[in-house]
Write a protein that holds these residues in place. Structure first.
Motif, short mmCIF file in Angstrom:
data_model
loop_
_atom_site.label_atom_id
_atom_site.label_comp_id
_atom_site.label_asym_id
_atom_site.label_seq_id
_atom_site.Cartn_x
_atom_site.Cartn_y
_atom_site.Cartn_z
N ILE A 94 -18.30 2.70 15.92
CA ILE A 94 -18.81 1.61 16.59
C ILE A 94 -17.31 1.02 17.56
O ILE A 94 -16.28 1.26 17.20
N CYS A 95 -17.69 0.25 18.68
CA CYS A 95 -16.69 -0.34 19.39
C CYS A 95 -17.02 -1.65 19.14
O CYS A 95 -18.32 -2.07 19.66
N ALA A 96 -15.83 -2.35 18.99
CA ALA A 96 -15.77 -3.86 18.86
C ALA A 96 -15.02 -4.69 19.76
O ALA A 96 -13.80 -3.82 20.16
N SER A 97 -15.51 -5.67 20.32
CA SER A 97 -14.82 -6.49 21.15
C SER A 97 -13.37 -6.84 20.43
O SER A 97 -13.60 -7.54 19.37
N ARG A 98 -12.19 -6.99 20.80
CA ARG A 98 -11.06 -7.40 20.49
C ARG A 98 -11.10 -8.87 20.51
O ARG A 98 -10.47 -9.43 19.53
N GLY A 99 -11.78 -9.48 21.37
CA GLY A 99 -11.87 -11.07 21.32
C GLY A 99 -10.48 -11.74 21.24
O GLY A 99 -10.56 -12.89 20.72
N GLY A 100 -9.53 -11.27 21.71
CA GLY A 100 -8.16 -11.87 21.79
C GLY A 100 -7.45 -11.84 20.64
O GLY A 100 -6.21 -12.43 20.40
N TRP A 101 -8.08 -11.07 19.44
CA TRP A 101 -7.48 -10.90 18.22
C TRP A 101 -6.21 -9.98 18.34
O TRP A 101 -6.09 -9.17 19.28
N LYS A 102 -5.30 -9.89 17.39
CA LYS A 102 -4.09 -9.15 17.30
C LYS A 102 -4.43 -7.71 16.87
O LYS A 102 -5.50 -7.52 16.63
N ALA A 103 -3.67 -6.73 17.27
CA ALA A 103 -4.06 -5.14 17.03
C ALA A 103 -4.60 -5.02 15.63
O ALA A 103 -3.83 -5.43 14.74
N GLY A 104 -5.78 -4.15 15.55
CA GLY A 104 -6.33 -4.14 14.27
C GLY A 104 -7.24 -5.23 13.58
O GLY A 104 -7.69 -4.83 12.60
N GLU A 105 -7.04 -6.18 14.14
CA GLU A 105 -7.76 -7.29 13.62
C GLU A 105 -9.56 -7.07 13.69
O GLU A 105 -10.19 -7.46 12.82
N ALA A 106 -9.77 -6.50 14.66
CA ALA A 106 -11.28 -6.16 14.69
C ALA A 106 -11.68 -5.29 13.51
O ALA A 106 -12.79 -5.76 12.90
N ALA A 107 -11.13 -4.36 13.26
CA ALA A 107 -11.20 -3.51 12.13
C ALA A 107 -11.18 -4.10 10.88
O ALA A 107 -12.08 -3.91 9.95
N ARG A 108 -10.25 -4.89 10.76
CA ARG A 108 -10.22 -5.77 9.52
C ARG A 108 -11.51 -6.69 9.29
O ARG A 108 -11.86 -6.54 8.23
N LYS A 109 -11.78 -7.32 10.39
CA LYS A 109 -13.06 -8.12 10.14
C LYS A 109 -14.14 -7.36 9.93
O LYS A 109 -15.19 -8.00 9.04
N ILE A 110 -14.53 -6.26 10.50
CA ILE A 110 -15.41 -5.48 10.33
C ILE A 110 -15.59 -5.03 8.81
O ILE A 110 -16.71 -5.00 8.06
N GLU A 111 -14.53 -4.67 8.14
CA GLU A 111 -14.27 -4.11 6.92
C GLU A 111 -14.73 -5.38 6.00
O GLU A 111 -15.34 -5.07 4.95
N LEU A 112 -14.22 -6.63 6.53
CA LEU A 112 -14.58 -7.76 5.51
C LEU A 112 -16.07 -7.96 5.43
O LEU A 112 -16.67 -8.47 4.45
N ALA A 113 -16.38 -8.06 6.56
CA ALA A 113 -18.04 -7.90 6.87
C ALA A 113 -18.76 -7.00 6.07
O ALA A 113 -19.91 -7.18 5.44
N ARG A 114 -18.51 -5.87 6.02
CA ARG A 114 -19.12 -4.78 5.29
C ARG A 114 -18.70 -5.09 3.82
O ARG A 114 -19.84 -4.63 3.11
N LYS A 115 -17.67 -5.58 3.31
CA LYS A 115 -17.68 -6.17 2.01
C LYS A 115 -18.48 -7.37 1.59
O LYS A 115 -18.67 -7.71 0.41
N GLY A 116 -19.11 -7.94 2.39
CA GLY A 116 -19.79 -9.16 1.99
C GLY A 116 -18.59 -10.54 2.21
O GLY A 116 -19.13 -11.49 1.54
N LEU A 117 -17.63 -10.55 2.45
CA LEU A 117 -16.54 -11.19 2.30
C LEU A 117 -16.13 -12.08 3.43
O LEU A 117 -15.58 -13.01 3.74
N LEU A 118 -17.07 -11.63 4.74
CA LEU A 118 -17.04 -12.81 5.82
C LEU A 118 -18.36 -13.18 6.36
O LEU A 118 -19.36 -12.61 6.25
#
Length: 118
Positions: A94-118
């Motif tokens: 998938i393509c996720a908007s960076r939204g002003g986060w630092k590099a790799g932050e979108a992938a980290r947030k998606i991974e947290l959401a997949r684990k139910g931690l976000l």
């Protein structure tokens, strides 16, 4: 004196009439050369379907970018300057908007959401 004034007014009226006619014809014939305002893209998907159908690709044609790639998860993001591509596994990306986060932050947030931690 009166005839001189009449002659001057007559010449002036001819000049104004000729000028108005030239302006009319100039506008009429140069209208096609003027830059026209762009029109909104139609709300149906006919243009996209036609472009998609006419695109040649002997592998996989990415539906979002019309790029020709070997596998669906190789499709680039349409707006790579503001999106990060995140692979979810099993050939899904998938393509996720960076939204002003630092590099790799979108992938980290998606991974947290997949684990139910976000």
């Amino acid at each position: 004196m009166k005839s001189l004034l009449d002659l001057f007014l007559l010449i002036l009226s001819f000049a104004l009439t000729a000028s108005a006619q030239f302006q009319f014809f100039e506008q009429m014939f140069s209208h096609g050369q003027q830059q026209q305002q762009p029109q909104n893209t139609g709300s149906d998907s006919a243009w996209y379907r036609q472009t998609y159908d006419n695109a040649y690709c002997d592998k996989y044609l990415c539906p979002g970018t019309l790029s020709c790639v070997h596998f669906p998860h190789h499709c680039p993001c349409a707006f790579s300057e503001v999106e990060d591509k995140v692979e979810l596994g099993e050939g899904i990306a998938i393509c996720a908007s960076r939204g002003g986060w630092k590099a790799g932050e979108a992938a980290r947030k998606i991974e947290l959401a997949r684990k139910g931690l976000l």
